[in-house]
Design a protein around this motif. Structure first.
Motif, PDB file in Angstrom:
ATOM      1  N   GLN A  26       6.876 -47.658  19.662  1.00 42.73           N
ATOM      2  CA  GLN A  26       7.877 -48.438  20.124  1.00 42.73           C
ATOM      3  C   GLN A  26       9.022 -47.942  20.196  1.00 42.73           C
ATOM      4  N   HIS A  27       9.384 -46.622  19.444  1.00 39.92           N
ATOM      5  CA  HIS A  27      10.058 -45.701  19.609  1.00 39.92           C
ATOM      6  C   HIS A  27       9.833 -44.505  21.016  1.00 39.92           C
ATOM      7  N   VAL A  28       8.544 -44.407  21.144  1.00 39.96           N
ATOM      8  CA  VAL A  28       8.388 -43.381  21.592  1.00 39.96           C
ATOM      9  C   VAL A  28       7.888 -43.533  22.866  1.00 39.96           C
ATOM     10  N   LEU A  29       7.400 -44.949  23.324  1.00 38.01           N
ATOM     11  CA  LEU A  29       7.823 -45.576  24.396  1.00 38.01           C
ATOM     12  C   LEU A  29       9.023 -45.519  25.111  1.00 38.01           C
ATOM     13  N   ILE A 174      10.307 -54.677  41.959  1.00 36.57           N
ATOM     14  CA  ILE A 174      11.261 -55.167  40.765  1.00 36.57           C
ATOM     15  C   ILE A 174      11.101 -56.438  39.892  1.00 36.57           C
ATOM     16  N   SER A 175       9.773 -57.201  41.093  1.00 37.67           N
ATOM     17  CA  SER A 175       9.412 -58.507  40.087  1.00 37.67           C
ATOM     18  C   SER A 175       8.267 -57.980  38.941  1.00 37.67           C
ATOM     19  N   LEU A 176       7.408 -56.618  38.442  1.00 39.39           N
ATOM     20  CA  LEU A 176       6.811 -56.733  37.654  1.00 39.39           C
ATOM     21  C   LEU A 176       7.767 -56.215  36.767  1.00 39.39           C
ATOM     22  N   ALA A 177       8.995 -55.348  36.744  1.00 43.09           N
ATOM     23  CA  ALA A 177      10.425 -55.518  35.921  1.00 43.09           C
ATOM     24  C   ALA A 177      10.763 -56.740  35.344  1.00 43.09           C
ATOM     25  N   PHE A 178      11.233 -56.965  36.011  1.00 41.11           N
ATOM     26  CA  PHE A 178      11.440 -59.453  35.497  1.00 41.11           C
ATOM     27  C   PHE A 178      10.256 -59.535  34.629  1.00 41.11           C
ATOM     28  N   LEU A 179       9.181 -59.419  35.219  1.00 42.76           N
ATOM     29  CA  LEU A 179       8.063 -59.636  34.316  1.00 42.76           C
ATOM     30  C   LEU A 179       7.868 -59.416  32.915  1.00 42.76           C
ATOM     31  N   THR A 180       7.982 -58.268  33.094  1.00 41.43           N
ATOM     32  CA  THR A 180       8.124 -57.151  31.432  1.00 41.43           C
ATOM     33  C   THR A 180       9.583 -58.043  30.604  1.00 41.43           C
ATOM     34  N   LEU A 181      10.609 -57.903  31.128  1.00 34.30           N
ATOM     35  CA  LEU A 181      11.533 -58.936  30.612  1.00 34.30           C
ATOM     36  C   LEU A 181      11.451 -59.900  29.494  1.00 34.30           C
ATOM     37  N   ALA A 182      10.544 -60.832  30.906  1.00 38.83           N
ATOM     38  CA  ALA A 182      10.074 -62.575  31.106  1.00 38.83           C
ATOM     39  C   ALA A 182       9.724 -62.189  29.799  1.00 38.83           C
ATOM     40  N   ILE A 183       8.534 -61.081  29.905  1.00 41.46           N
ATOM     41  CA  ILE A 183       7.607 -61.453  28.084  1.00 41.46           C
ATOM     42  C   ILE A 183       8.532 -60.855  26.805  1.00 41.46           C
ATOM     43  N   VAL A 184       9.102 -60.461  27.145  1.00 44.83           N
ATOM     44  CA  VAL A 184      10.215 -60.138  25.873  1.00 44.83           C
ATOM     45  C   VAL A 184      11.165 -60.727  25.277  1.00 44.83           C
ATOM     46  N   ILE A 185      11.414 -61.528  26.033  1.00 45.41           N
ATOM     47  CA  ILE A 185      11.940 -63.310  26.126  1.00 45.41           C
ATOM     48  C   ILE A 185      11.179 -63.867  25.418  1.00 45.41           C
ATOM     49  N   VAL A 186      10.392 -64.622  25.730  1.00 41.71           N
ATOM     50  CA  VAL A 186       9.426 -65.397  25.104  1.00 41.71           C
ATOM     51  C   VAL A 186       9.242 -64.656  24.017  1.00 41.71           C
ATOM     52  N   LEU A 187       8.426 -63.423  23.826  1.00 40.59           N
ATOM     53  CA  LEU A 187       8.178 -62.668  22.318  1.00 40.59           C
ATOM     54  C   LEU A 187       8.970 -62.804  21.562  1.00 40.59           C
ATOM     55  N   ASN A 188      10.347 -63.045  21.835  1.00 34.78           N
ATOM     56  CA  ASN A 188      11.364 -63.056  20.748  1.00 34.78           C
ATOM     57  C   ASN A 188      11.710 -64.119  20.297  1.00 34.78           C
ATOM     58  N   LEU A 201       6.969 -53.471  22.251  1.00 30.45           N
ATOM     59  CA  LEU A 201       5.676 -51.679  21.974  1.00 30.45           C
ATOM     60  C   LEU A 201       4.859 -53.499  23.070  1.00 30.45           C
ATOM     61  N   LEU A 202       4.423 -54.844  22.185  1.00 30.75           N
ATOM     62  CA  LEU A 202       3.775 -55.797  23.115  1.00 30.75           C
ATOM     63  C   LEU A 202       4.597 -56.033  24.371  1.00 30.75           C
ATOM     64  N   ALA A 203       5.262 -56.039  25.117  1.00 33.23           N
ATOM     65  CA  ALA A 203       5.454 -56.608  26.552  1.00 33.23           C
ATOM     66  C   ALA A 203       5.515 -55.395  27.026  1.00 33.23           C
ATOM     67  N   ILE A 204       5.493 -54.638  26.668  1.00 31.30           N
ATOM     68  CA  ILE A 204       5.221 -52.530  27.173  1.00 31.30           C
ATOM     69  C   ILE A 204       3.394 -52.824  27.616  1.00 31.30           C
ATOM     70  N   VAL A 205       2.753 -52.417  26.737  1.00 31.84           N
ATOM     71  CA  VAL A 205       1.592 -52.981  26.977  1.00 31.84           C
ATOM     72  C   VAL A 205       1.100 -54.428  27.904  1.00 31.84           C
ATOM     73  N   PRO A 347       3.140 -47.723  34.532  1.00 28.93           N
ATOM     74  CA  PRO A 347       4.322 -47.992  35.828  1.00 28.93           C
ATOM     75  C   PRO A 347       5.373 -48.162  35.441  1.00 28.93           C
ATOM     76  N   VAL A 348       6.412 -47.391  36.083  1.00 28.46           N
ATOM     77  CA  VAL A 348       7.913 -47.101  35.197  1.00 28.46           C
ATOM     78  C   VAL A 348       8.283 -48.365  34.784  1.00 28.46           C
ATOM     79  N   PRO A 349       8.287 -49.244  36.651  1.00 30.03           N
ATOM     80  CA  PRO A 349       9.100 -50.198  36.494  1.00 30.03           C
ATOM     81  C   PRO A 349       8.577 -51.591  35.247  1.00 30.03           C
ATOM     82  N   VAL A 350       7.819 -51.617  34.194  1.00 32.10           N
ATOM     83  CA  VAL A 350       7.069 -52.333  33.447  1.00 32.10           C
ATOM     84  C   VAL A 350       8.781 -51.452  31.667  1.00 32.10           C
ATOM     85  N   LEU A 351       8.766 -49.935  32.577  1.00 28.96           N
ATOM     86  CA  LEU A 351       9.710 -49.566  31.727  1.00 28.96           C
ATOM     87  C   LEU A 351      11.166 -50.357  31.234  1.00 28.96           C
ATOM     88  N   GLY A 352      11.329 -50.134  32.875  1.00 28.57           N
ATOM     89  CA  GLY A 352      12.344 -50.852  33.088  1.00 28.57           C
ATOM     90  C   GLY A 352      13.022 -52.513  32.681  1.00 28.57           C
TER      91      GLY A 352
END
Length: 453
Positions: A26-29, A174-188, A201-205, A347-352
């Motif tokens: 996670q730290h590396v990513l 931007i939609s892909l980035a917010f989708l990743t953000l939504a995954i982070v929130i759901v996982l939390n 890490l899981l959200a990025i994968v 994809p960079v938007p995923v990291l964003g």
């Protein structure tokens, strides 16, 4: 006994090899984009071929990994033994480009980095004495601005990472980035603590898998090129030593030492462990020693990465051995270019999307520290307001100090160093100089400092 030790010093907790490697990844990513950007920028400015820039990036990963292991595991007198990730510092990029383009080339950059870092190594015990000028009112401002200064990076990632690309700022990115953000929130909001800790890490994968299904990301070039390649010693020639270049890098070194001190204090605050002058000295020594050794492998000056402080805050994983495992992964990436190409294909938007919540968490940690301050004292309000506002200037407009001398630009190029210097100076003026200090304020400050430690 073990539980008590973990309560006193959570950074010394060992979670086992499996968890350490997973959390370390996670730290590396989180910092991968940040660690490869400086060698990419400097290599391009130096007019290097793509293959040579690839060597610079591999060296940055390799040295960053070794520096991270030194900082986290530590040896006697060297290493803060805190969960801090090391990598090539952005603070010196502009100065190194200036040295390269002025005719000195990479060899002059490497010589300047070696000398300036060795001077910084011997200055560390004296530099760490400034810890008494870092009460919560200063550290709170600095931690807040660390988070705020990183948010533009997350926004650029969300937009696609490359402003010259045709899809820059597209609705899809931007939609892909917010989708990743939504995954982070759901996982939390799950009840499983391990899933919450691995949410980034899981959200990025998951975000990468979804992105690939949507037609994002190109993994076709991952298998192209060498699979294993060890960094060469002085691959770009032996270092040369030019006085003007050394002086310029010495100014950068002082800025990096200020920022690393702020990061050590910030991560100590989040971990909930004691950070004293001795620990800062050891951390700065690790920073400077790895910086002095970096040119041998073809890399540049190292510093603690602020974005990873946010990961410690959001996951609650405070073990330094987790970050040491991340350092080990970086070393492997440095000698396995194929793994680097795989991570680079994310994809960079995923990291964003992940970065938005990560960097916001750092700012939230600073706000939590600032909540301890007594704002009934007008002086404290002025210190916080002015320091944060001063730190926002270079974040809002990078060209603000463009017409000032180079040393001023170097000193204030970063919102972190701007806030740090402003907060320290104002705190000294209001709370240390006799003609401003009152007994009431002094008593309040002591209460706040005691509760901090």
């Amino acid at each position: 006994m073990t539980e008590q030790n973990q309560t006193v010093s959570p950074e010394h907790e060992y979670l086992g090899a499996g968890k350490s490697l997973a959390y370390g990844l996670q730290h590396v990513l989180t910092m991968y984009g940040g660690i490869i950007a400086p060698p990419l920028i400097i290599g391009t400015a130096a007019g290097l071929e793509p293959a040579q820039i690839g060597l610079l990036i591999a060296a940055a990963l390799f040295v960053g990994g070794l520096a991270t292991i030194l900082q986290t595991v530590g040896v006697k007198y060297i290493g803060a033994k805190l969960p801090l990730v090391q990598g090539v510092s952005f603070a010196g990029v502009a100065t190194m480009i200036a040295i390269v383009t002025a005719g000195g080339g990479l060899s002059a950059v490497y010589g300047a980095v070696i000398v300036a870092s060795l001077i910084g190594f011997f200055l560390a015990p004296y530099f760490s004495k400034i810890i008494r000028f870092f009460p919560p009112i200063v550290t709170g401002c600095v931690i807040t601005v660390i988070g705020l200064s990183l948010l533009p990076v997350a926004v650029r990632w969300m937009m696609g990472g490359n402003s010259k690309a045709p899809d820059w700022g597209s609705a899809e990115n931007i939609s892909l980035a917010f989708l990743t953000l939504a995954i982070v929130i759901v996982l939390n909001i799950t009840r499983n603590a391990t899933i919450r800790r691995l949410s980034i890490l899981l959200a990025i994968v998951l975000g990468t898998v979804l992105a690939y299904a949507m037609g994002f990301g190109d993994f076709s070039k991952v298998a192209n090129g060498n699979w294993i390649q060890f960094p060469s010693f002085f691959a770009f020639g032996m270092p040369t030593f030019e006085l003007s270049a050394i002086i310029a890098m010495l100014i950068v070194t002082l800025v990096i030492m200020t920022e690393t001190t702020a990061d050590i204090i910030a991560v100590g605050e989040i971990v909930g462990t004691k950070v004293d002058a001795e620990r800062i000295t050891n951390g700065l020594r690790a920073d400077m020693l790895s910086s002095a050794a970096a040119p041998i492998f073809g890399s540049f000056m190292q510093s603690a990465f602020a974005q990873n402080v946010g990961l410690v805050a959001i996951t609650g994983v405070k073990s330094r051995f987790v970050v040491a495992a991340g350092g080990l992964i970086l070393v492997v990436l440095g000698i396995l270019p194929i793994m680097g190409r795989l991570i680079a294909a994310i994809p960079v938007p995923v990291l964003g999307g992940a970065g938005l919540v990560l960097f916001g968490t750092v700012a939230a940690s600073g706000i939590r520290t600032l909540a301890k301050i007594d704002y009934s004292e007008q002086k404290n309000l002025i210190i916080v307001a002015t320091a944060i506002a001063a730190g926002m200037i270079p974040i809002i407009d990078h060209s603000f100090y463009a017409n000032f001398p180079k040393w001023v630009q170097t000193l204030f190029h970063s919102g972190i160093s701007s806030t740090c210097l402003m907060a320290i100076v104002l705190n000294i003026v209001f709370n240390h100089l006799n003609f401003f200090k009152s007994k009431e304020v002094n008593k309040t400050s002591n209460i706040v400092i005691d509760s901090h430690h």
